[in-house]
Write an enzyme that holds these catalytic residues in place. Sequence first.
Site, PDB file in Angstrom:
ATOM      1  N   HIS A 207       0.888  -1.175   0.000  1.00 35.66           N
ATOM      2  CA  HIS A 207       0.000   0.000   0.000  1.00 35.66           C
ATOM      3  C   HIS A 207       0.924   1.222   0.000  1.00 35.66           C
ATOM      4  O   HIS A 207       1.380   1.668   1.049  1.00 35.66           O
ATOM      5  CB  HIS A 207      -0.887  -0.018   1.248  1.00 35.66           C
ATOM      6  N   CYS A 240      -3.635   9.676   4.260  1.00 38.88           N
ATOM      7  CA  CYS A 240      -4.255   9.715   5.589  1.00 38.88           C
ATOM      8  C   CYS A 240      -4.143  11.124   6.160  1.00 38.88           C
ATOM      9  O   CYS A 240      -3.035  11.611   6.386  1.00 38.88           O
ATOM     10  CB  CYS A 240      -3.595   8.707   6.520  1.00 38.88           C
TER      11      CYS A 240
HETATM   12  C1  HMG Z   1     -10.228   5.557  16.584  1.00 36.09           C
HETATM   13  C2  HMG Z   1     -10.867   6.828  17.070  1.00 36.09           C
HETATM   14  C3  HMG Z   1     -12.383   6.721  17.105  1.00 36.09           C
HETATM   15  C4  HMG Z   1     -10.377   7.050  18.486  1.00 36.09           C
HETATM   16  O1  HMG Z   1     -10.707   8.358  18.909  1.00 36.09           O
HETATM   17  P1  HMG Z   1     -11.063   8.659  20.436  1.00 36.09           P
HETATM   18  O2  HMG Z   1     -11.251  10.126  20.561  1.00 36.09           O
HETATM   19  O3  HMG Z   1     -10.045   8.021  21.320  1.00 36.09           O
HETATM   20  O4  HMG Z   1     -12.415   7.862  20.598  1.00 36.09           O
HETATM   21  P2  HMG Z   1     -13.476   7.857  21.745  1.00 36.09           P
HETATM   22  O5  HMG Z   1     -13.816   6.436  22.011  1.00 36.09           O
HETATM   23  O6  HMG Z   1     -13.011   8.714  22.891  1.00 36.09           O
HETATM   24  O7  HMG Z   1     -14.736   8.557  21.036  1.00 36.09           O
HETATM   25  C5  HMG Z   1     -14.664   9.883  20.557  1.00 36.09           C
HETATM   26  C6  HMG Z   1     -15.909  10.151  19.718  1.00 36.09           C
HETATM   27  O8  HMG Z   1     -15.872   9.336  18.553  1.00 36.09           O
HETATM   28  C7  HMG Z   1     -17.021   8.459  18.534  1.00 36.09           C
HETATM   29  N1  HMG Z   1     -16.550   7.151  18.057  1.00 36.09           N
HETATM   30  C8  HMG Z   1     -15.564   6.414  18.559  1.00 36.09           C
HETATM   31  N2  HMG Z   1     -15.400   5.310  17.832  1.00 36.09           N
HETATM   32  C9  HMG Z   1     -16.317   5.343  16.844  1.00 36.09           C
HETATM   33  C10 HMG Z   1     -16.615   4.481  15.767  1.00 36.09           C
HETATM   34  N3  HMG Z   1     -15.938   3.361  15.565  1.00 36.09           N
HETATM   35  N4  HMG Z   1     -17.627   4.827  14.954  1.00 36.09           N
HETATM   36  C11 HMG Z   1     -18.324   5.962  15.137  1.00 36.09           C
HETATM   37  N5  HMG Z   1     -18.040   6.841  16.140  1.00 36.09           N
HETATM   38  C12 HMG Z   1     -17.053   6.519  16.985  1.00 36.09           C
HETATM   39  C13 HMG Z   1     -17.514   8.416  19.977  1.00 36.09           C
HETATM   40  O9  HMG Z   1     -18.885   8.110  20.011  1.00 36.09           O
HETATM   41  C14 HMG Z   1     -17.202   9.799  20.441  1.00 36.09           C
HETATM   42  O10 HMG Z   1     -18.202  10.667  19.939  1.00 36.09           O
HETATM   43  P3  HMG Z   1     -18.774  11.888  20.833  1.00 36.09           P
HETATM   44  O11 HMG Z   1     -19.219  11.271  22.123  1.00 36.09           O
HETATM   45  O12 HMG Z   1     -17.597  12.818  21.018  1.00 36.09           O
HETATM   46  O13 HMG Z   1     -19.863  12.447  19.966  1.00 36.09           O
HETATM   47  C15 HMG Z   1     -10.456   8.029  16.191  1.00 36.09           C
HETATM   48  O14 HMG Z   1      -9.095   8.272  16.388  1.00 36.09           O
HETATM   49  C16 HMG Z   1     -10.750   7.803  14.740  1.00 36.09           C
HETATM   50  O15 HMG Z   1     -11.884   7.630  14.332  1.00 36.09           O
HETATM   51  N6  HMG Z   1      -9.720   7.847  13.905  1.00 36.09           N
HETATM   52  C17 HMG Z   1      -9.908   7.732  12.454  1.00 36.09           C
HETATM   53  C18 HMG Z   1      -8.761   6.994  11.890  1.00 36.09           C
HETATM   54  C19 HMG Z   1      -8.886   6.931  10.388  1.00 36.09           C
HETATM   55  O16 HMG Z   1      -9.948   6.729   9.850  1.00 36.09           O
HETATM   56  N7  HMG Z   1      -7.739   7.116   9.695  1.00 36.09           N
HETATM   57  C20 HMG Z   1      -7.708   6.996   8.271  1.00 36.09           C
HETATM   58  C21 HMG Z   1      -7.759   5.581   7.810  1.00 36.09           C
HETATM   59  S1  HMG Z   1      -6.251   4.681   8.141  1.00 36.09           S
HETATM   60  C22 HMG Z   1      -5.264   5.077   6.775  1.00 36.09           C
HETATM   61  O17 HMG Z   1      -5.617   5.890   5.958  1.00 36.09           O
HETATM   62  C23 HMG Z   1      -3.950   4.353   6.629  1.00 36.09           C
HETATM   63  C24 HMG Z   1      -4.008   3.240   5.589  1.00 36.09           C
HETATM   64  C25 HMG Z   1      -4.946   2.116   5.992  1.00 36.09           C
HETATM   65  O18 HMG Z   1      -4.497   3.741   4.345  1.00 36.09           O
HETATM   66  C26 HMG Z   1      -2.619   2.639   5.407  1.00 36.09           C
HETATM   67  C27 HMG Z   1      -1.491   3.669   5.359  1.00 36.09           C
HETATM   68  O19 HMG Z   1      -1.378   4.406   4.354  1.00 36.09           O
HETATM   69  O20 HMG Z   1      -0.735   3.715   6.350  1.00 36.09           O
END
Ligand code: HMG
Length: 280
Positions: A207, A240
């Site tokens: 990737h 990302c």
């Molecule tokens: C992981 C968390 C949620 C931790 O984030 P956090 O702040 O630690 O989570 P939390 O549990 O404290 O929750 C914070 C808020 O998020 C909500 N929440 C919590 N979990 C969920 C869920 N599953 N679905 C829906 N909502 C969720 C939760 O309900 C809450 O909402 P609020 O009460 O504030 O309204 C956050 O950091 C996050 O969402 N990160 C996104 C990461 C992401 O999508 N990154 C891009 C994709 S990875 C990528 O691109 C790399 C890849 C794969 O392509 C390979 C590469 O190139 O390296």
Amino acid sequence: MMRDQVVLVDCPRDAVQGLHNFIETDKKIKHINTLIESELFDVIDFGSFVSPKAVPQLADTKAVLEGIRKNEKVKLLAIVANLRGAQEAALEEKIDFLGYPFSISETFQLRNTNMGLAASYQQVKEMKALADSQDKSLVVYISMAFGNPYSDPWSPLFVEEWIGKLCDLGIREFSLADTTSEADANQISELFSFVKSRFPTLEVGAHFHARREESLAKIEAAYLAGCRKFEGALLGYGGCPFAKDDLVGNIPSELLLHYFGRGTDAEIIGLEHSFRQMIL
Ligand SMILES: CC(C)(COP(=O)([O-])OP(=O)([O-])OC[C@H]1O[C@@H](n2cnc3c(N)ncnc32)[C@H](O)[C@@H]1OP(=O)([O-])[O-])[C@@H](O)C(=O)NCCC(=O)NCCSC(=O)C[C@@](C)(O)CC(=O)[O-]
């Protein structure tokens, strides 16, 4: 090149996740169905079950999934970043793979998932059990596998150490991600050869985030070093948003299709057009 020699993955999820203008759900569905109908890719990384505050563009992943018309040849992968997302994705019948970004850079793992490496490792253990219980495969992305822009420790031995530990949890499918385009073709060749020699039975995909002009050399380097699974995004979009500001997009999927001899020029242009229509 025979098309069944490699697995090709298109990542509309990665392509759009950082775009600020919200793409209507119907447009996402239309494009993903076009990708599936083309049967030019084996897997579509179609969405993510993550916080809508972190990635507003993909807040509609569940609704997108409802509109997707699957066929038997094309599988679906969803990215998850915590156990809650994994639980939601694992319950979806149409999803075949859960993909978890496990960065071996502590800084990026915190930025991306708000968890460090040790806690993430424990989480992978739970995700693997969950995936197994629902008959899904868990693919672990080794993010920042080729180095990182934060001066966090990195070496091939460090990559080997973490893949080994993740293997101990039963993970068999990996993707080496050059998240911020740190590597040149030589380094890609060296790391793939090294990892393949240490873990000959694992599936280790590529990737890469890479500039268009460097992409073919990088694809070829990984292929010649034994890689048989490649991920990209049409027109080289993506990156990302939690990695850094000046992102480098994915390997353009159309180059993968040309390199591996899949699809006619007209079919490939048709997919590029479909992608453009989606993001307009
Ligand atoms: C992981 C968390 C949620 C931790 O984030 P956090 O702040 O630690 O989570 P939390 O549990 O404290 O929750 C914070 C808020 O998020 C909500 N929440 C919590 N979990 C969920 C869920 N599953 N679905 C829906 N909502 C969720 C939760 O309900 C809450 O909402 P609020 O009460 O504030 O309204 C956050 O950091 C996050 O969402 N990160 C996104 C990461 C992401 O999508 N990154 C891009 C994709 S990875 C990528 O691109 C790399 C890849 C794969 O392509 C390979 C590469 O190139 O390296």
